[in-house]
Design a protein around this motif. Structure first.
Motif, PDB file in Angstrom:
ATOM      1  N   PHE A  66       9.881   9.403  -3.340  1.00 45.23           N
ATOM      2  CA  PHE A  66       8.822   9.341  -2.049  1.00 45.23           C
ATOM      3  C   PHE A  66       9.299   8.442  -0.936  1.00 45.23           C
ATOM      4  O   PHE A  66       9.975   7.324  -1.077  1.00 45.23           O
ATOM      5  CB  PHE A  66       7.472   8.644  -2.777  1.00 45.23           C
ATOM      6  CG  PHE A  66       6.496   9.693  -3.488  1.00 45.23           C
ATOM      7  CD1 PHE A  66       6.290  10.945  -2.930  1.00 45.23           C
ATOM      8  CD2 PHE A  66       6.300   9.479  -4.834  1.00 45.23           C
ATOM      9  CE1 PHE A  66       5.555  11.888  -3.595  1.00 45.23           C
ATOM     10  CE2 PHE A  66       5.538  10.127  -5.530  1.00 45.23           C
ATOM     11  CZ  PHE A  66       5.239  11.428  -5.195  1.00 45.23           C
ATOM     12  N   THR A  67       8.846   8.794   0.210  1.00 44.84           N
ATOM     13  CA  THR A  67       9.028   8.105   1.582  1.00 44.84           C
ATOM     14  C   THR A  67       7.944   6.865   2.011  1.00 44.84           C
ATOM     15  O   THR A  67       6.735   7.074   1.454  1.00 44.84           O
ATOM     16  CB  THR A  67       9.650   8.983   2.909  1.00 44.84           C
ATOM     17  OG1 THR A  67       9.855   8.336   3.951  1.00 44.84           O
ATOM     18  CG2 THR A  67       8.400   9.614   3.192  1.00 44.84           C
ATOM     19  N   GLY A  68       8.134   6.256   2.567  1.00 49.06           N
ATOM     20  CA  GLY A  68       7.211   5.185   3.416  1.00 49.06           C
ATOM     21  C   GLY A  68       6.361   4.433   2.358  1.00 49.06           C
ATOM     22  O   GLY A  68       5.408   4.064   2.868  1.00 49.06           O
ATOM     23  N   GLU A  69       6.641   4.087   1.186  1.00 52.05           N
ATOM     24  CA  GLU A  69       5.958   3.404   0.191  1.00 52.05           C
ATOM     25  C   GLU A  69       5.847   1.935   0.755  1.00 52.05           C
ATOM     26  O   GLU A  69       4.676   1.471   0.621  1.00 52.05           O
ATOM     27  CB  GLU A  69       6.781   3.304  -1.058  1.00 52.05           C
ATOM     28  CG  GLU A  69       5.975   2.660  -2.258  1.00 52.05           C
ATOM     29  CD  GLU A  69       5.991   1.213  -2.353  1.00 52.05           C
ATOM     30  OE1 GLU A  69       5.166   0.445  -3.146  1.00 52.05           O
ATOM     31  OE2 GLU A  69       6.957   0.654  -1.632  1.00 52.05           O
ATOM     32  N   GLU A  70       6.814   1.493   1.295  1.00 48.68           N
ATOM     33  CA  GLU A  70       6.743   0.159   1.919  1.00 48.68           C
ATOM     34  C   GLU A  70       5.997  -0.031   3.154  1.00 48.68           C
ATOM     35  O   GLU A  70       5.494  -1.109   3.384  1.00 48.68           O
ATOM     36  CB  GLU A  70       8.254  -0.453   2.131  1.00 48.68           C
ATOM     37  CG  GLU A  70       9.316  -0.441   1.043  1.00 48.68           C
ATOM     38  CD  GLU A  70       8.890  -1.656   0.072  1.00 48.68           C
ATOM     39  OE1 GLU A  70       7.892  -2.092   0.035  1.00 48.68           O
ATOM     40  OE2 GLU A  70       9.667  -1.934  -0.950  1.00 48.68           O
ATOM     41  N   LYS A  71       5.610   1.159   3.912  1.00 43.39           N
ATOM     42  CA  LYS A  71       4.688   1.183   4.930  1.00 43.39           C
ATOM     43  C   LYS A  71       3.162   1.426   4.609  1.00 43.39           C
ATOM     44  O   LYS A  71       2.554   1.719   5.479  1.00 43.39           O
ATOM     45  CB  LYS A  71       5.280   2.100   5.998  1.00 43.39           C
ATOM     46  CG  LYS A  71       6.828   1.756   6.450  1.00 43.39           C
ATOM     47  CD  LYS A  71       6.842   0.369   7.044  1.00 43.39           C
ATOM     48  CE  LYS A  71       8.266   0.076   7.602  1.00 43.39           C
ATOM     49  NZ  LYS A  71       9.387  -0.019   6.597  1.00 43.39           N
ATOM     50  N   GLY A  72       3.023   1.564   3.248  1.00 47.46           N
ATOM     51  CA  GLY A  72       1.554   1.810   2.872  1.00 47.46           C
ATOM     52  C   GLY A  72       1.487   3.026   1.993  1.00 47.46           C
ATOM     53  O   GLY A  72       0.366   3.814   2.023  1.00 47.46           O
ATOM     54  N   LEU A  73       2.319   3.421   0.994  1.00 45.63           N
ATOM     55  CA  LEU A  73       2.165   4.410  -0.005  1.00 45.63           C
ATOM     56  C   LEU A  73       2.108   5.799   0.848  1.00 45.63           C
ATOM     57  O   LEU A  73       1.447   6.604   0.692  1.00 45.63           O
ATOM     58  CB  LEU A  73       1.029   4.251  -0.802  1.00 45.63           C
ATOM     59  CG  LEU A  73       0.817   2.854  -1.442  1.00 45.63           C
ATOM     60  CD1 LEU A  73      -0.244   2.867  -2.489  1.00 45.63           C
ATOM     61  CD2 LEU A  73       2.314   2.428  -2.112  1.00 45.63           C
ATOM     62  N   LEU A  74       2.808   5.944   1.769  1.00 45.32           N
ATOM     63  CA  LEU A  74       2.580   7.065   2.984  1.00 45.32           C
ATOM     64  C   LEU A  74       3.177   8.301   2.295  1.00 45.32           C
ATOM     65  O   LEU A  74       2.291   9.306   2.400  1.00 45.32           O
ATOM     66  CB  LEU A  74       3.264   6.773   4.181  1.00 45.32           C
ATOM     67  CG  LEU A  74       2.911   5.540   5.140  1.00 45.32           C
ATOM     68  CD1 LEU A  74       3.538   5.642   6.245  1.00 45.32           C
ATOM     69  CD2 LEU A  74       1.517   5.646   5.276  1.00 45.32           C
ATOM     70  N   GLY A  75       4.483   8.332   1.920  1.00 41.40           N
ATOM     71  CA  GLY A  75       4.639   9.568   1.079  1.00 41.40           C
ATOM     72  C   GLY A  75       3.899  10.124   0.200  1.00 41.40           C
ATOM     73  O   GLY A  75       3.996  11.159  -0.072  1.00 41.40           O
ATOM     74  N   SER A  76       3.418   9.163  -0.793  1.00 40.75           N
ATOM     75  CA  SER A  76       2.722   9.651  -2.094  1.00 40.75           C
ATOM     76  C   SER A  76       1.405  10.200  -1.546  1.00 40.75           C
ATOM     77  O   SER A  76       0.891  11.176  -2.043  1.00 40.75           O
ATOM     78  CB  SER A  76       2.731   8.652  -3.151  1.00 40.75           C
ATOM     79  OG  SER A  76       2.098   7.562  -2.568  1.00 40.75           O
ATOM     80  N   ASN A  77       0.591   9.315  -0.565  1.00 33.92           N
ATOM     81  CA  ASN A  77      -0.468   9.851  -0.168  1.00 33.92           C
ATOM     82  C   ASN A  77      -0.393  11.064   0.354  1.00 33.92           C
ATOM     83  O   ASN A  77      -1.440  11.950   0.571  1.00 33.92           O
ATOM     84  CB  ASN A  77      -0.870   8.854   0.806  1.00 33.92           C
ATOM     85  CG  ASN A  77      -1.943   7.614   0.278  1.00 33.92           C
ATOM     86  OD1 ASN A  77      -2.679   7.977  -0.546  1.00 33.92           O
ATOM     87  ND2 ASN A  77      -1.548   6.397   0.447  1.00 33.92           N
ATOM     88  N   TRP A  78       0.635  11.456   1.287  1.00 34.58           N
ATOM     89  CA  TRP A  78       0.677  12.663   1.928  1.00 34.58           C
ATOM     90  C   TRP A  78       0.958  13.628   0.893  1.00 34.58           C
ATOM     91  O   TRP A  78       0.369  14.730   1.023  1.00 34.58           O
ATOM     92  CB  TRP A  78       2.059  12.615   2.962  1.00 34.58           C
ATOM     93  CG  TRP A  78       2.222  14.099   3.586  1.00 34.58           C
ATOM     94  CD1 TRP A  78       2.908  14.973   3.177  1.00 34.58           C
ATOM     95  CD2 TRP A  78       1.638  14.333   4.917  1.00 34.58           C
ATOM     96  NE1 TRP A  78       2.959  16.054   4.236  1.00 34.58           N
ATOM     97  CE2 TRP A  78       2.071  15.497   5.327  1.00 34.58           C
ATOM     98  CE3 TRP A  78       0.593  13.620   5.703  1.00 34.58           C
ATOM     99  CZ2 TRP A  78       1.538  16.335   6.314  1.00 34.58           C
ATOM    100  CZ3 TRP A  78       0.430  14.166   6.940  1.00 34.58           C
ATOM    101  CH2 TRP A  78       0.806  15.741   7.190  1.00 34.58           C
ATOM    102  N   PHE A  79       1.665  13.388  -0.100  1.00 29.24           N
ATOM    103  CA  PHE A  79       1.847  14.450  -1.108  1.00 29.24           C
ATOM    104  C   PHE A  79       0.545  14.826  -1.913  1.00 29.24           C
ATOM    105  O   PHE A  79       0.269  16.108  -1.979  1.00 29.24           O
ATOM    106  CB  PHE A  79       3.068  14.096  -2.282  1.00 29.24           C
ATOM    107  CG  PHE A  79       3.047  15.024  -3.280  1.00 29.24           C
ATOM    108  CD1 PHE A  79       4.047  16.197  -3.105  1.00 29.24           C
ATOM    109  CD2 PHE A  79       2.315  14.699  -4.530  1.00 29.24           C
ATOM    110  CE1 PHE A  79       3.993  17.058  -4.138  1.00 29.24           C
ATOM    111  CE2 PHE A  79       2.629  15.778  -5.446  1.00 29.24           C
ATOM    112  CZ  PHE A  79       3.268  16.921  -5.297  1.00 29.24           C
ATOM    113  N   VAL A  80      -0.312  13.920  -2.026  1.00 29.07           N
ATOM    114  CA  VAL A  80      -1.474  14.356  -2.973  1.00 29.07           C
ATOM    115  C   VAL A  80      -2.550  15.047  -1.879  1.00 29.07           C
ATOM    116  O   VAL A  80      -3.285  15.722  -2.251  1.00 29.07           O
ATOM    117  CB  VAL A  80      -2.138  13.049  -3.491  1.00 29.07           C
ATOM    118  CG1 VAL A  80      -1.096  12.290  -4.621  1.00 29.07           C
ATOM    119  CG2 VAL A  80      -2.767  12.050  -2.745  1.00 29.07           C
TER     120      VAL A  80
END
Length: 520
Positions: free
Chosen positions: A354-368
């Motif tokens: 996932f991308t953007g975890e350090e910026k606020g879980l961005l990649g995982s939030n986008w995926f779900v």
């Protein structure tokens, strides 16, 4: 489809940067040695810390996709590629145009060095200039927030369980009409002591549209962070001894409210841009015709911090253990399944970097929110983050261990390896909500993650605390840091066995009665 024709060259080039493999002499297991070589590829200086939205991050994503392809995994991103594009908007505070000053009634000015003693939350609505009186309101509970309209409210950021939370402090300040909140570090919170400097002041958010954000002249609540040194400089006078307040807060005693006589002024310059950064997604189809339409997600975050404020002369935040090493473990598992060292699972496996975890879980939030595999087909998520193989592995703390049946599965696997699985004994740190398992739990997918555990007062605890104080989100999280490679081997084996158990058990993982994530 993004071409991977350069993958062989990329792989060879990156491997050459670590060809000496200086730590091989410390590693006693072939699989672990291969895993660490991939970690070297992902976190050496040529990867420039893999910051979200940068060319360096894209190089890392290309590398991971190439390794997934070589391991025989199928693309699971957008348009039959290995990449899921995540659109974002980035706002940076530009240091050159940013100042913070407190002016006393006698005209004496106190300047606070940006990122060294003070930081500010980047926002498109941040005023270019703002000034006002400052009032200290202790812990900023609701009862202490009268007569704060038009003022900066200074709050002691206590982190014990019964103190007002950061969200409560902000809500109370907003309700009272404050123009800004200056939160003072709680230096008594030794579980994660506050540290300076900040790498940078940057906000990255998901971008659902292409409309650019505009700087809003209308005043909004400005949020700042103050070091204990800055706090002392602000309030020190004959009537206020900062050390007394710091000691009182450490003892969980009440704090007084009082107004400061001077004026606080900030000037900020921001820079904005739209960026995008991909999740890297790949699938290993399951071997069982009845179970292959169900997917176990195994995930780690590929992004780091990149370049930031220097610490001990180093401004490159490599992110070796956080989290390059565990993207490397996803790759190692795929390689081991292809080679036959590990069995092919019955359920399908979704490999997610996932991308953007350090910026606020961005990649995982986008995926779900934009799944490339329907969420109802996802039976479990095992997230790899917050893992620090610094001492012998006898205990693993498991987040959400009592929320789902995955907790018992982990206990069963751990028992055979003499690993005790524990619940989180330090919930006030909020680690459950700070990593990529959380978006999955929120949509009803059973998820679990792990932290190397320890007993209080042991050498293991000392090493764990030292890592957080010296290396967490610092340039010192690099390839030269202390490691217990035997502990890494043991965890990697635990992970392989756990995923195999989840993927092969006929019963689908489920939430347990009483879980906070069960839909009401």
């Amino acid at each position: 489809m993004r071409t991977l024709l350069i993958s062989a060259f990329l792989f060879a080039t990156l491997s050459a940067t670590a060809q000496q493999h200086p730590r091989d002499k410390d590693i006693h297991d072939v699989d672990t040695k291969s895993w660490w070589h991939t970690t070297e590829d992902l976190s050496n200086d040529s990867m420039e810390g893999r910051d979200t939205g940068t060319a360096a991050y894209q190089r890392a994503a290309d590398y991971v996709a190439a390794r997934f392809k070589t391991a025989g995994l199928q693309p699971a991103g957008d348009n039959s590629t290995y990449f899921q594009t995540v659109p974002m908007h980035q706002i940076d505070i530009v240091p050159a145009g940013t100042t913070f000053t407190y002016t006393r009634p006698n005209g004496v000015k106190i300047d606070f060095p940006f990122l060294q003693e003070i930081s500010i939350t980047a926002s498109a609505s941040l005023p270019a200039t703002l000034e006002g009186a400052v009032t200290f309101r202790g812990y900023c509970g609701k009862e202490a927030m009268a007569d704060i309209t038009g003022k900066f409210v200074m709050c002691y950021g206590a982190r014990w369980k019964t103190a007002p939370s950061a969200a409560e402090r902000l809500a109370n300040a907003r309700a009272g009409g404050a123009i800004g909140v200056l939160t003072v570090d709680d230096i008594s919170f030794l579980l994660e002591p506050p540290r300076w400097p900040d790498p940078y002041a940057r906000s990255v958010t998901l971008r659902e549209t292409t409309a650019p954000a505009t700087r809003n002249i209308a005043q909004s609540l400005v949020t700042l962070r103050l070091s204990s040194l800055a706090f002392s400089k602000l309030i020190a006078d004959k009537d206020h001894e900062p050390g007394n307040y710091i000691m009182a807060a450490a003892a969980h005693l009440s704090l007084p409210s009082f107004d400061l006589p001077g004026i606080f002024t900030l000037h900020t310059e921001i820079a904005q841009k739209d960026i995008s950064s991909p999740n890297v997604l790949a699938v290993l189809p399951g071997s069982d015709p009845k179970l292959k339409d169900e997917y176990v997600v195994i995930a780690a975050h590929l992004d780091g911090y990149g370049f930031g404020t220097p610490v001990k002369g180093d401004n490159l935040y490599n992110g070796a253990l956080d989290d390059a090493a565990y993207v490397a473990l996803l790759i190692q598992m795929a390689d081991d399944i292809k080679s036959g060292k590990l069995p092919r699972p019955k359920r399908s496996i979704l490999f997610a970097a996932f991308t953007g975890e350090e910026k606020g879980l961005l990649g995982s939030n986008w995926f779900v929110a934009h799944p490339t595999i329907a969420n109802e087909k996802l039976v479990a998520d095992v997230n790899l983050d917050q893992l620090r193989p610094l001492f012998p592995l006898n205990i693993l703390t498991a987040e959400a261990v009592d929320d789902t049946t995955l907790g018992q599965t982990a206990r069963d696997v751990g028992a055979k390896m003499n690993i005790e699985i524990r619940d989180d004994k330090e919930p006030e740190r909020g680690l459950l909500r700070r990593a990529d398992q959380y978006p999955f739990l929120r949509i009803g997918v059973p998820a679990i993650s792990f932290i190397f555990g320890y007993d209080p007062g042991t050498d293991a605890e000392k090493r764990y605390r030292e890592w957080y104080e010296v290396r967490y989100h610092r340039p010192q999280d690099d390839l030269t840091q202390p490691m217990d490679f035997d502990a890494a081997t043991k965890f990697n084996t635990f992970f392989y066995r756990l995923v195999d158990a989840i993927a092969d058990t006929p019963t689908r993982p489920a939430f347990l009665p009483g879980s906070q994530f069960l839909k009401k």
